[in-house]
Write a protein that holds these residues in place. Sequence first.
Motif, mmCIF file in Angstrom:
data_model
loop_
_atom_site.group_PDB
_atom_site.id
_atom_site.type_symbol
_atom_site.label_atom_id
_atom_site.label_comp_id
_atom_site.label_asym_id
_atom_site.label_seq_id
_atom_site.Cartn_x
_atom_site.Cartn_y
_atom_site.Cartn_z
ATOM 1 N N ILE A 534 0.789 -1.144 -0.068
ATOM 2 C CA ILE A 534 -0.010 0.111 0.048
ATOM 3 C C ILE A 534 0.815 1.322 -0.263
ATOM 4 O O ILE A 534 0.570 1.952 -0.704
ATOM 5 C CB ILE A 534 -1.072 -0.092 1.076
ATOM 6 N N LYS A 535 1.841 1.485 0.912
ATOM 7 C CA LYS A 535 2.660 2.353 1.014
ATOM 8 C C LYS A 535 3.543 2.489 -0.196
ATOM 9 O O LYS A 535 4.135 3.584 -0.424
ATOM 10 C CB LYS A 535 3.450 2.491 2.280
ATOM 11 N N GLU A 536 3.715 1.678 -0.833
ATOM 12 C CA GLU A 536 4.608 1.768 -2.128
ATOM 13 C C GLU A 536 3.861 1.713 -3.414
ATOM 14 O O GLU A 536 4.543 1.872 -4.623
ATOM 15 C CB GLU A 536 5.654 0.465 -2.250
ATOM 16 N N LEU A 537 2.415 1.879 -3.402
ATOM 17 C CA LEU A 537 1.819 1.926 -4.493
ATOM 18 C C LEU A 537 2.093 3.325 -5.102
ATOM 19 O O LEU A 537 2.234 4.317 -4.481
ATOM 20 C CB LEU A 537 0.325 1.829 -4.143
ATOM 21 N N ILE A 538 2.366 3.456 -6.448
ATOM 22 C CA ILE A 538 2.432 4.659 -7.225
ATOM 23 C C ILE A 538 1.031 5.084 -7.601
ATOM 24 O O ILE A 538 0.432 4.211 -8.235
ATOM 25 C CB ILE A 538 3.392 4.423 -8.326
ATOM 26 N N ILE A 539 0.754 6.278 -7.216
ATOM 27 C CA ILE A 539 -0.623 6.907 -7.874
ATOM 28 C C ILE A 539 0.047 8.055 -8.756
ATOM 29 O O ILE A 539 0.599 9.060 -8.219
ATOM 30 C CB ILE A 539 -1.281 7.509 -6.604
ATOM 31 N N THR A 540 -0.353 7.673 -10.027
ATOM 32 C CA THR A 540 0.161 8.795 -11.015
ATOM 33 C C THR A 540 -0.669 9.856 -11.170
ATOM 34 O O THR A 540 -1.652 10.035 -10.245
ATOM 35 C CB THR A 540 -0.095 8.022 -12.340
ATOM 36 N N ALA A 541 -0.275 10.971 -11.834
ATOM 37 C CA ALA A 541 -1.021 12.186 -11.905
ATOM 38 C C ALA A 541 -2.224 11.946 -12.278
ATOM 39 O O ALA A 541 -3.271 12.914 -12.029
ATOM 40 C CB ALA A 541 -0.244 13.202 -12.562
ATOM 41 N N GLY A 542 -2.629 10.851 -13.108
ATOM 42 C CA GLY A 542 -3.866 10.540 -13.668
ATOM 43 C C GLY A 542 -4.776 9.871 -12.591
ATOM 44 O O GLY A 542 -5.999 9.677 -12.991
ATOM 45 N N GLY A 543 -4.341 9.566 -11.551
ATOM 46 C CA GLY A 543 -5.168 8.811 -10.418
ATOM 47 C C GLY A 543 -4.893 7.336 -10.522
ATOM 48 O O GLY A 543 -5.554 6.751 -9.703
ATOM 49 N N GLU A 544 -4.202 6.911 -11.260
ATOM 50 C CA GLU A 544 -4.053 5.341 -11.473
ATOM 51 C C GLU A 544 -3.285 4.875 -10.449
ATOM 52 O O GLU A 544 -2.112 5.387 -10.247
ATOM 53 C CB GLU A 544 -3.403 5.175 -12.823
ATOM 54 N N ASN A 545 -3.765 3.737 -9.906
ATOM 55 C CA ASN A 545 -2.822 3.073 -8.729
ATOM 56 C C ASN A 545 -2.047 2.141 -9.520
ATOM 57 O O ASN A 545 -2.444 1.025 -9.971
ATOM 58 C CB ASN A 545 -3.852 2.467 -7.793
ATOM 59 N N ILE A 546 -0.792 2.077 -9.351
ATOM 60 C CA ILE A 546 0.103 0.927 -9.887
ATOM 61 C C ILE A 546 1.210 0.324 -8.919
ATOM 62 O O ILE A 546 1.942 0.830 -7.933
ATOM 63 C CB ILE A 546 1.256 1.921 -10.729
ATOM 64 N N PRO A 547 1.134 -1.060 -8.921
ATOM 65 C CA PRO A 547 1.866 -1.799 -8.158
ATOM 66 C C PRO A 547 3.258 -1.939 -8.586
ATOM 67 O O PRO A 547 3.219 -2.502 -9.693
ATOM 68 C CB PRO A 547 1.182 -3.145 -8.060
ATOM 69 N N PRO A 548 4.133 -1.309 -8.112
ATOM 70 C CA PRO A 548 5.511 -1.193 -8.882
ATOM 71 C C PRO A 548 6.253 -2.519 -8.951
ATOM 72 O O PRO A 548 6.854 -2.917 -9.941
ATOM 73 C CB PRO A 548 6.556 -0.485 -7.922
ATOM 74 N N ILE A 549 6.027 -3.599 -7.921
ATOM 75 C CA ILE A 549 6.831 -4.862 -7.861
ATOM 76 C C ILE A 549 6.554 -5.592 -9.030
ATOM 77 O O ILE A 549 7.367 -6.065 -9.827
ATOM 78 C CB ILE A 549 6.440 -5.635 -6.799
ATOM 79 N N HIS A 550 5.265 -5.669 -9.609
ATOM 80 C CA HIS A 550 4.809 -6.504 -10.859
ATOM 81 C C HIS A 550 5.510 -5.947 -12.012
ATOM 82 O O HIS A 550 6.013 -6.834 -12.697
ATOM 83 C CB HIS A 550 3.160 -6.336 -10.893
ATOM 84 N N ILE A 551 5.607 -4.615 -12.195
ATOM 85 C CA ILE A 551 6.208 -4.008 -13.250
ATOM 86 C C ILE A 551 7.688 -4.334 -13.543
ATOM 87 O O ILE A 551 8.288 -4.724 -14.401
ATOM 88 C CB ILE A 551 5.951 -2.472 -13.855
ATOM 89 N N GLU A 552 8.270 -4.155 -12.211
ATOM 90 C CA GLU A 552 9.718 -4.286 -12.157
ATOM 91 C C GLU A 552 10.161 -5.811 -12.585
ATOM 92 O O GLU A 552 11.051 -5.997 -12.972
ATOM 93 C CB GLU A 552 10.187 -4.198 -10.480
ATOM 94 N N HIS A 553 9.175 -6.892 -12.037
ATOM 95 C CA HIS A 553 9.707 -8.022 -12.242
ATOM 96 C C HIS A 553 9.398 -8.410 -13.864
ATOM 97 O O HIS A 553 10.259 -9.309 -14.328
ATOM 98 C CB HIS A 553 8.661 -8.892 -11.641
ATOM 99 N N LEU A 554 8.484 -7.906 -14.106
ATOM 100 C CA LEU A 554 8.138 -7.899 -15.874
ATOM 101 C C LEU A 554 9.569 -7.502 -16.710
ATOM 102 O O LEU A 554 10.114 -8.393 -17.465
ATOM 103 C CB LEU A 554 6.992 -7.041 -16.279
#
Length: 688
Positions: A534-554
């Motif tokens: 939760i504390k590491e969720l990226i909330i973009t300027a457009g309001g989208e919640n992004i889980p970073p770990i998933h994308i980093e692993h990709l």
Amino acid sequence: MSAVQPFTNGLINGITKNEKMIIENGVRYAQASQTGRDGPDQILYSDLDTTSDADGRVRIKLDSEGPNSHEPISVPGLLSRTVKTYPNQIALVTRAGPDGKRKSFTYREYENNVRTVAKAFLKLGLERHHSVCILGFNSPHWFIADLAAIYAGGFAAGIYTTNSPEACQYCAESSRANIIVVEDAKQLEKILQIRKNLPKLKAIIQYDGIVKDKGVLSWDDLLEIGKKESDDKLDSILRTMGANECCTLVYTSGTVGNPKAVMLSHDNLLHDTRAIVRAVEFKGGSEIIVSFLPLSHVAAQVVDIFTSMTVGATVYFADKNALKGSLVETLVIARPTAFLGVPRVWEKIYEKMQLVARNNGPIKTWIATWAKAQGLFYNMNKMNGVDYKNWGYLIAKWLVFNKVKAALGLDRCRIFVTAAAPLGNDVKKYFMSLDMPIMEAYGMSECSGAHALSTNNRYRLGSVGPTLKGFGTKLDNLDNTGEGEICMGGRHVFMGYLNEPEKTKEAMDVNGWLHSGDMGRLDGNGYLYITGRIKELIITAGGENIPPIHIEHLVLSELPVLSNAMLIGDRRKYLTILVTLKTEMNADTGDPLDTFLSDTQAWLKSIGCKAKTLSEIIATRDPLVFKEIEDAISRANEKAISNAQRVQKFQLLPHDFSVPTGELGPTLKVRRNVVQRMYSDLIEEMYN
């Protein structure tokens, strides 16, 4: 909304006939001792479920039957019971000395040493509910000091060896340390710098090397003090002890503000231990473990100290350079039956095995490729419930797998576990292909270690396994994808944060659920998947919640020579990422070097790059390397579930992440806020 994995949480109907239990409002609790002098396994009176007081106690909820129904036991009670069962079993085996020899302790000798040191601690002035801080690498001295502090009615409190003097001072002050045990002159120097700021400190003990400071005791000095003391005072303290009191403080390795001191009771630790022993099916008197992960971390304490004690296991100690490359040497000598490593350990083994494989001739390469196909086929089927040992698998096991395991010292190992951070599926599949499926464990300091655990008969790629029996998992505030915050319930959940009642209330809700801060989901078979923090969720300027770990692993899976990746984009218009290449490491300091690992060298050669160092690539922004990274990110972007989750730009960092350079914490987790501060200029370049 929430989803709950069912568990009883002590709720029952009817009234128990067991006089050692009481029922209040339908909840069963362990009955408090009537005399208060029956310790150390007694239950001391309390009507609280949490506490932040050093001398506080909490109630223990019990079920009428099943894994939550067993009577509480204290740490001294457990060791005493193990000594009666396995008095002559080898408990501890030291790392090799200068002469190459190792010293061993039986369980009877182990307990005798614990009692001797506990008596010495009392003589030196250890007060009830004050701490003994321990600062050093894994050794029998660490174990004995930890347990002696508990026996003497104090707290065991580990301090990370990477801590600065100021961080050591905070831990010693907050835990009211009367005694500090250090390993060597290097760690001692930190304490000498802050000694004048610790008025409650009464003694410093150094357990390795020659003691040169007159105000410091050697380990032999400590033993001599304890041997001269009678057992009366120690026994009187043990009689007043309770299993629902705090015995251990574990300092969180958080990166924001001071660490919190997690208060763990005897019952917290040993209840979690029992659940692990049950799940893994450890066998009494026959298990072997290698101790090398930092003992200031809860996972190492629960496995190395308490699980081994529960089953009468033998613990071998690795040397200080275990995480820098010497671990396999200890594994070959010990031949453990169970092995716990953090992801970086598994990745290092993987990298070395890849290097060996590249030096094989064509025939060996063909045999290895064929064998790994058999191993992966067998273990993927086993994961899905089909245990099919065909002739191909059996031949591959005899021809390849057994030899590989023997070379790693893992030929007797029945379970391979990873914990503390996610491990990529590509690495997992590689070990599956060698008939070493790596099980995932999930937990935190506040739940005494493990909460969910994969086992050889219950695992899924990408999952941390099912919740351990007797524990409860709830997903809070579910979103429309079925994900929510992971909450934990059970007797393993901590007492509270020492001297921090407000933070305790933030972590524990009114119904006794511990809120982890991790996002996750449960599948239909009860397997838990971690999807972000939760504390590491990226909330973009457009309001989208992004889980970073998933994308980093990709991204990392698309280009294996990348060592680390960290996503950026909070309150930004688009996502960017910081990446590092795999380089060599200074074996003495752990610092990343400018030269490349052999894997990276081979890859650079394959793409036509002639650079010999990372700094050359950075200085020239080598187009061959940068194009490969860009293409890997593009391939990862094709798997993104929305445009907002596509990475637009990247920066290649001037060195890999490490503990000495600050990007990694003591448990090798990425310290995201530190990385953002360190590379703020590079980050801003991607947005300007």
